[in-house]
Structures are given as structure tokens and as C-alpha cells.
Design a protein around this motif. Structure first.
Motif, mmCIF file in Angstrom:
data_model
loop_
_atom_site.group_PDB
_atom_site.id
_atom_site.type_symbol
_atom_site.label_atom_id
_atom_site.label_comp_id
_atom_site.label_asym_id
_atom_site.label_seq_id
_atom_site.Cartn_x
_atom_site.Cartn_y
_atom_site.Cartn_z
ATOM 1 N N VAL A 146 0.913 -1.236 -0.056
ATOM 2 C CA VAL A 146 -0.025 0.013 0.052
ATOM 3 C C VAL A 146 0.612 1.118 0.187
ATOM 4 O O VAL A 146 0.615 2.039 -0.799
ATOM 5 N N ALA A 147 2.018 1.152 0.774
ATOM 6 C CA ALA A 147 2.865 2.378 0.978
ATOM 7 C C ALA A 147 3.641 2.678 -0.241
ATOM 8 O O ALA A 147 3.537 3.599 -0.808
ATOM 9 N N ARG A 148 4.052 1.374 -0.874
ATOM 10 C CA ARG A 148 4.708 1.612 -2.065
ATOM 11 C C ARG A 148 3.795 2.116 -3.356
ATOM 12 O O ARG A 148 4.186 2.965 -4.116
ATOM 13 N N LYS A 149 2.501 1.698 -3.250
ATOM 14 C CA LYS A 149 1.560 2.358 -4.277
ATOM 15 C C LYS A 149 1.532 3.753 -4.281
ATOM 16 O O LYS A 149 1.521 4.422 -5.265
ATOM 17 N N LEU A 150 1.220 3.987 -2.906
ATOM 18 C CA LEU A 150 1.260 5.620 -2.623
ATOM 19 C C LEU A 150 2.503 6.480 -3.128
ATOM 20 O O LEU A 150 2.411 7.473 -4.012
ATOM 21 N N LEU A 151 3.505 6.128 -2.828
ATOM 22 C CA LEU A 151 4.906 6.414 -3.050
ATOM 23 C C LEU A 151 5.093 6.798 -4.741
ATOM 24 O O LEU A 151 5.517 7.487 -5.124
ATOM 25 N N ALA A 152 4.928 5.289 -5.313
ATOM 26 C CA ALA A 152 5.094 5.456 -6.882
ATOM 27 C C ALA A 152 4.017 6.518 -7.540
ATOM 28 O O ALA A 152 4.576 7.129 -8.639
ATOM 29 N N GLU A 153 3.071 6.951 -7.087
ATOM 30 C CA GLU A 153 2.244 8.086 -7.648
ATOM 31 C C GLU A 153 3.147 9.448 -7.462
ATOM 32 O O GLU A 153 2.611 10.084 -8.331
ATOM 33 N N ALA A 356 6.362 6.556 3.337
ATOM 34 C CA ALA A 356 5.255 6.969 3.233
ATOM 35 C C ALA A 356 4.662 7.831 4.252
ATOM 36 O O ALA A 356 3.860 8.912 4.319
ATOM 37 N N GLU A 357 4.932 7.319 5.662
ATOM 38 C CA GLU A 357 4.330 8.107 6.713
ATOM 39 C C GLU A 357 5.067 9.676 6.906
ATOM 40 O O GLU A 357 4.320 10.433 6.988
ATOM 41 N N ALA A 358 6.410 9.581 6.443
ATOM 42 C CA ALA A 358 6.925 11.029 6.437
ATOM 43 C C ALA A 358 6.518 11.734 5.289
ATOM 44 O O ALA A 358 6.215 13.088 5.305
ATOM 45 N N PHE A 359 6.058 11.042 4.139
ATOM 46 C CA PHE A 359 5.386 11.739 3.005
ATOM 47 C C PHE A 359 4.071 12.504 3.265
ATOM 48 O O PHE A 359 3.819 13.680 2.894
ATOM 49 N N LEU A 360 3.274 11.576 3.929
ATOM 50 C CA LEU A 360 1.917 12.103 4.377
ATOM 51 C C LEU A 360 2.019 13.308 5.415
ATOM 52 O O LEU A 360 1.149 14.194 5.225
ATOM 53 N N GLU A 361 3.120 12.939 6.251
ATOM 54 C CA GLU A 361 3.284 14.133 7.068
ATOM 55 C C GLU A 361 3.572 15.439 6.923
ATOM 56 O O GLU A 361 3.139 16.474 7.181
ATOM 57 N N LYS A 362 4.336 15.336 5.623
ATOM 58 C CA LYS A 362 4.754 16.517 5.075
ATOM 59 C C LYS A 362 3.583 17.329 4.035
ATOM 60 O O LYS A 362 3.409 18.273 3.898
ATOM 61 N N PHE A 363 2.682 16.273 3.289
ATOM 62 C CA PHE A 363 1.705 16.950 2.224
ATOM 63 C C PHE A 363 0.259 16.517 2.537
ATOM 64 O O PHE A 363 -0.412 16.941 1.862
ATOM 65 N N GLY A 364 -0.032 16.227 3.872
ATOM 66 C CA GLY A 364 -1.446 15.778 4.169
ATOM 67 C C GLY A 364 -1.753 14.563 4.004
ATOM 68 O O GLY A 364 -1.206 13.701 3.512
ATOM 69 N N HIS A 365 -2.896 14.429 4.681
ATOM 70 C CA HIS A 365 -3.305 12.681 4.851
ATOM 71 C C HIS A 365 -4.819 12.453 4.045
ATOM 72 O O HIS A 365 -4.873 11.317 3.992
ATOM 73 N N ASP A 366 -5.412 13.469 3.965
ATOM 74 C CA ASP A 366 -6.990 13.343 3.576
ATOM 75 C C ASP A 366 -7.118 12.517 2.268
ATOM 76 O O ASP A 366 -7.832 11.648 2.150
ATOM 77 N N ASN A 367 -6.757 13.277 1.000
ATOM 78 C CA ASN A 367 -7.047 12.713 -0.162
ATOM 79 C C ASN A 367 -6.106 12.911 -1.017
ATOM 80 O O ASN A 367 -5.208 14.067 -1.101
ATOM 81 N N MET A 368 -6.031 12.107 -2.243
ATOM 82 C CA MET A 368 -4.987 12.161 -3.102
ATOM 83 C C MET A 368 -4.700 13.600 -3.841
ATOM 84 O O MET A 368 -3.893 14.278 -4.361
ATOM 85 N N THR A 369 -6.073 14.131 -4.156
ATOM 86 C CA THR A 369 -6.005 15.305 -5.029
ATOM 87 C C THR A 369 -5.376 16.469 -4.173
ATOM 88 O O THR A 369 -4.413 17.207 -4.853
ATOM 89 N N ASP A 370 -5.647 16.756 -2.867
ATOM 90 C CA ASP A 370 -4.777 17.775 -1.959
ATOM 91 C C ASP A 370 -3.554 17.362 -1.920
ATOM 92 O O ASP A 370 -2.454 18.326 -1.984
ATOM 93 N N ILE A 371 -3.122 16.120 -1.630
ATOM 94 C CA ILE A 371 -1.851 15.761 -1.459
ATOM 95 C C ILE A 371 -0.857 15.912 -2.795
ATOM 96 O O ILE A 371 0.193 16.733 -2.452
#
Ligand SMILES: Cc1cc2nc3c(=O)[nH]c(=O)nc-3n(C[C@H](O)[C@H](O)[C@H](O)COP(=O)(O)O)c2cc1C
Length: 400
Positions: A146-153, A356-371
């Protein structure tokens, strides 16, 4: 909620379970995103018979609808096929009639067995070994998928390579550079000649009824600078990566970049000088593994881990029978003779989870559009600053 995960499940129980929380809504996610890594974890020269029984595949139980995450916890299940052979010994239900299950009382050196029995007041070490087994790393690899899929985006790719198995080794730096080719090797070493030497090492150890450990490197390319933080010790990314890798069964040491090699070198041989190249700040080397001050610095993140030899060996080691306190030989369950390639795939998963944890900490957690918008704004600001300030610098030099 922060991105993170928990696992549940026993090695020969019904299933391995993973609950990933803090996954943003709108991330495309299908079973195949996770299954590929589950299959890679099962491979490797030197694995035991268990991998022939299992064919790990994930089932989503929550958090995903029509191929996209919902922002709710992602619940995943990987069934243990071997459970069919263990139902009498591992059923959650009380034993039927007078069928009592034989207790295991011969703790294995190098395992959680002895201290686990003492700590949890068990008289059957199956209660310890079922959970302390590295079968649990299946559930971690699912979370890592799951983390890898997020980071690959966001263009972040993670790979690993093995560069030591027993006495056979390959150059660590080259292994890191060639890591994306490691899938082609049965031992995850991206060099044909070294692969053959490593396989021969494993054969020799197996022949001697012994087992081997080794070292692997994990590389994450495409990380923006500034993941993690120097502000609070809890947020230091190098420390988090070390924790995550050390938490993998049998890992006894972690290195960041050139690792322990820094201690005996002069500063000029260790630090990575900063240059402006093609309108971008970059480094002349990456000895510190892309991490400075507890943060990514924009270079590839390079971390390595040392795995001890498999503890359960055919030449059973000495122990004490805890039912009689008589000297005995350690209990033997079917075992791998080398699991370094599999551990490397688990290492990739743990690195992906921390990033992935650090990435979302920096760019937000809610949804992919805002991130996506936050990530684009940040990378654009860094790029524009270079253009604007270097133009201002040229102007000032021209006037002088
Ligand atoms: C992927 C993987 C597979 C493993 N397979 C085995 C195995 O078959 N037999 C064994 O004795 N240990 C195996 N181990 C190591 C043990 O799980 C580990 O040594 C044990 O749980 C004790 O933990 P510690 O070594 O971290 O102290 C494996 C580890 C990993 C990462």
C-alpha cells in the motif's frame, strides 16, 4: 491519522492480517498492487518447504471500494494454506474431547522461545514460536504494498539487492546502483558471477547441516528533500528507518549510506558536496545515503541491514527440556537455510512504510487530490527558487 499499520496472525493459524491506517482517500489500489511483492517475498535460493505450500494472495476486507481507497483503514487478509494441516494444533476453538495437543518444550537458541515462555508464563513454546515466526513479515509486505503504491504516484521507487551471503560478497555500492535488476537473481544479487558464488555458499552450509545470514541494501529513488525532520528526535527519518529495519526478524545491524565506514575516514571523504547542476541543487556523491539532519536531502535514500544466520539448523543445537530441565537438543521446525533475499523484500516494505508516513506528514493525509497539489506546490517552489535566485545572483554579478 498518521500512516501506520498493525498485524495479527500466527504462522500456522488461519491467516495473516494487516490493518493499515492513515491511507488517504482516492489512491488506486487493487490486489495485484500487493500480490507482486508477496510473491517476491516467497522467493530466494535456500528457502525451506513452507514456500512450496503457500501462495500468498491478499483479500481486501475494508478500506477499498471499486479499486480506490476510501480513507478508512485498509484491512487485508492473507490465508495460510498450511493451516489445513495444522487445524488440530492451531484452532482457536478448545480441543475436542480427550484430544490433547502435544506440548513443545525444547526452546531453540536464537529464537524468542525461551524468554517468551518465561515472560508470558507458557508451558508450550508453540504459543511463542507461532507469532515470533517471520511468517508475520507477510503481513508487513502487504502493508508495504500500500505504501509503495502511494509513493509510486509521486515517482518514488524502492528496490533492494543482496551483497553478502555468508563468505560470498559483492560490492555494496554497485549492488545499490544495480538494485533494480536484483529480481533477476535467485539470491537478489545483481551480478551473475556473485550470484553463483552465493548459491554455492548456501549449498555448502546446507550440506554441513548449517545455515547462513548476509547483508542487503534498500534504495529509494525520487524522494523530495525534507521528508522527516531535525526538529524533534521522534521525527528523525534515519532513526525511523533504523527502527523499522531492526524490527525485521534476525536483523542485527543497520547502516545508513556508507554506514560504519564513516568512522575511520576524514570528513572530506564522507560529506557530499553541494553543486548546482542543470538548474538543480545536487551532490557530487551520495556517501551519506540521502539523509542529513534526520531528513531526506533529495539524493537516493540508501540503507543496509545485516541478517544473522537462520537459527533453526539440522545440526540441532543444545538446549534444556523445560518439562524436565534435562539437557536436550533444540526443537526443529521446517526451516530455511538462507532467507536474506526474502528479508531484503521485507526491508523494502519497511522502508516504504516509513517513507509513506513521512511523505503524508509533509503533504497531508486526507485525499490524493490535495496531496498532489501540496506536493506540486512544494516541488515548484524549490525549482522556482533556484531559477529566481540564480538569475538575481547573475544580475548582481553583472552590476558589480
Ligand atoms: C524472511 C525471513 C525468514 C526466516 N525464516 C526462518 C526460518 O525458516 N527458520 C529460522 O529459524 N529463522 C528464520 N528467520 C529468523 C527468525 O524469524 C528470527 O531469528 C527469530 O524470530 C528471532 O528473532 P531475532 O533473530 O530478531 O532475535 C527468518 C527471518 C526472516 C526475515
Amino acid at each position: 491519522m498518521r500512516f501506520g499499520f498493525s498485524t495479527a496472525g500466527e504462522s500456522h493459524g488461519p491467516a495473516e492480517v494487516t490493518l493499515v491506517h492513515g491511507v488517504p482517500a482516492g489512491l488506486g489500489l487493487i490486489a495485484d498492487d500487493v500480490n507482486g511483492d508477496l510473491a517476491r517475498r516467497q522467493k530466494g535460493y535456500g528457502r525451506g518447504g513452507r514456500q512450496k505450500i503457500e501462495k500468498d494472495e491478499v483479500e481486501f476486507l475494508g478500506g477499498v471500494r471499486h479499486g480506490y481507497t476510501l480513507g478508512s483503514p485498509v484491512a487485508m487478509l492473507v490465508r495460510n494454506r498450511d493451516y489445513a494441516n495444522w487445524e488440530d494444533r492451531m484452532s482457536p476453538d478448545p480441543p475436542q474431547g480427550s484430544n490433547s495437543v502435544k506440548k513443545v518444550t525444547l526452546p531453540r537458541p536464537g529464537h524468542a522461545d525461551l524468554a517468551g515462555m518465561q515472560k508470558y508464563a507458557f508451558d508450550d513454546l508453540r504459543n511463542v514460536l507461532e507469532r515470533s515466526s517471520a511468517r508475520e513479515t507477510t503481513a508487513r509486505v502487504a502493508a508495504g504494498g500500500v505504501a509503495r503504491k502511494l509513493l509510486a504516484e509521486f515517482g518514488i521507487r524502492i528496490s533492494s539487492a543482496v551483497y553478502v551471503i555468508g563468505a560470498a560478497s559483492f560490492d555494496k555500492e554497485r549492488a545499490a546502483l544495480l538494485a533494480s535488476k536484483a529480481d533477476e537473481s535467485e539470491v537478489r544479487c545483481p551480478d551473475e558471477e556473485a550470484t553463483e558464488r552465493m548459491k554455492a555458499e548456501i549449498d555448502a552450509a546446507r550440506h554441513a547441516r548449517d545455515a547462513l545470514g548476509g547483508e542487503f541494501v534498500v534504495v529509494a529513488e525520487g524522494c523530495p528533500p525534507g521528508l522527516g525532520s531535525y526538529v524533534d528526535w521522534r521525527d528523525k527519518l534515519d532513526a525511523k528507518l533504523a527502527h523499522a529495519l531492526m524490527s525485521i526478524n534476525a536483523i542485527k545491524g543497520v547502516e545508513v549510506g556508507m554506514g560504519f565506514g564513516v568512522a575511520s575516514r576524514r570528513s572530506s571523504e564522507v560529506q557530499d558536496e553541494i553543486v548546482l547542476e542543470d538548474g538543480r541543487l545536487s551532490r557530487t556523491s551520495n556517501r551519506l545515503g540521502g539523509l542529513e539532519g534526520g531528513m531526506t536531502n533529495g539524493e537516493p535514500v540508501v540503507v543496509a541491514a545485516a541478517m544473522k544466520p537462520i537459527s533453526t539448523i539440522a545440526r540441532a543445537l543444545r538446549t534444556v527440556d523445560l518439562s524436565t530441565y534435562e539437557p536436550a537438543r533444540a526443537f526443529r521446525e521446517r526451516a530455511d537455510s538462507c532467507a536474506v533475499p526474502a528479508a531484503a523484500v521485507v526491508g523494502e516494505a519497511m522502508v516504504a512504510i516509513v517513507l509513506a508516513e513521512a511523505f503524508l506528514e509533509k503533504f497531508g493525509h486526507d485525499n490524493m487530490t490535495d496531496i498532489r497539489a501540496a506536493h506540486a506546490a512544494y516541488t515548484n517552489r524549490l525549482r522556482d527558487e533556484v531559477i529566481r535566485r540564480s538569475a538575481a545572483g547573475k544580475d548582481a554579478r553583472g552590476r558589480a
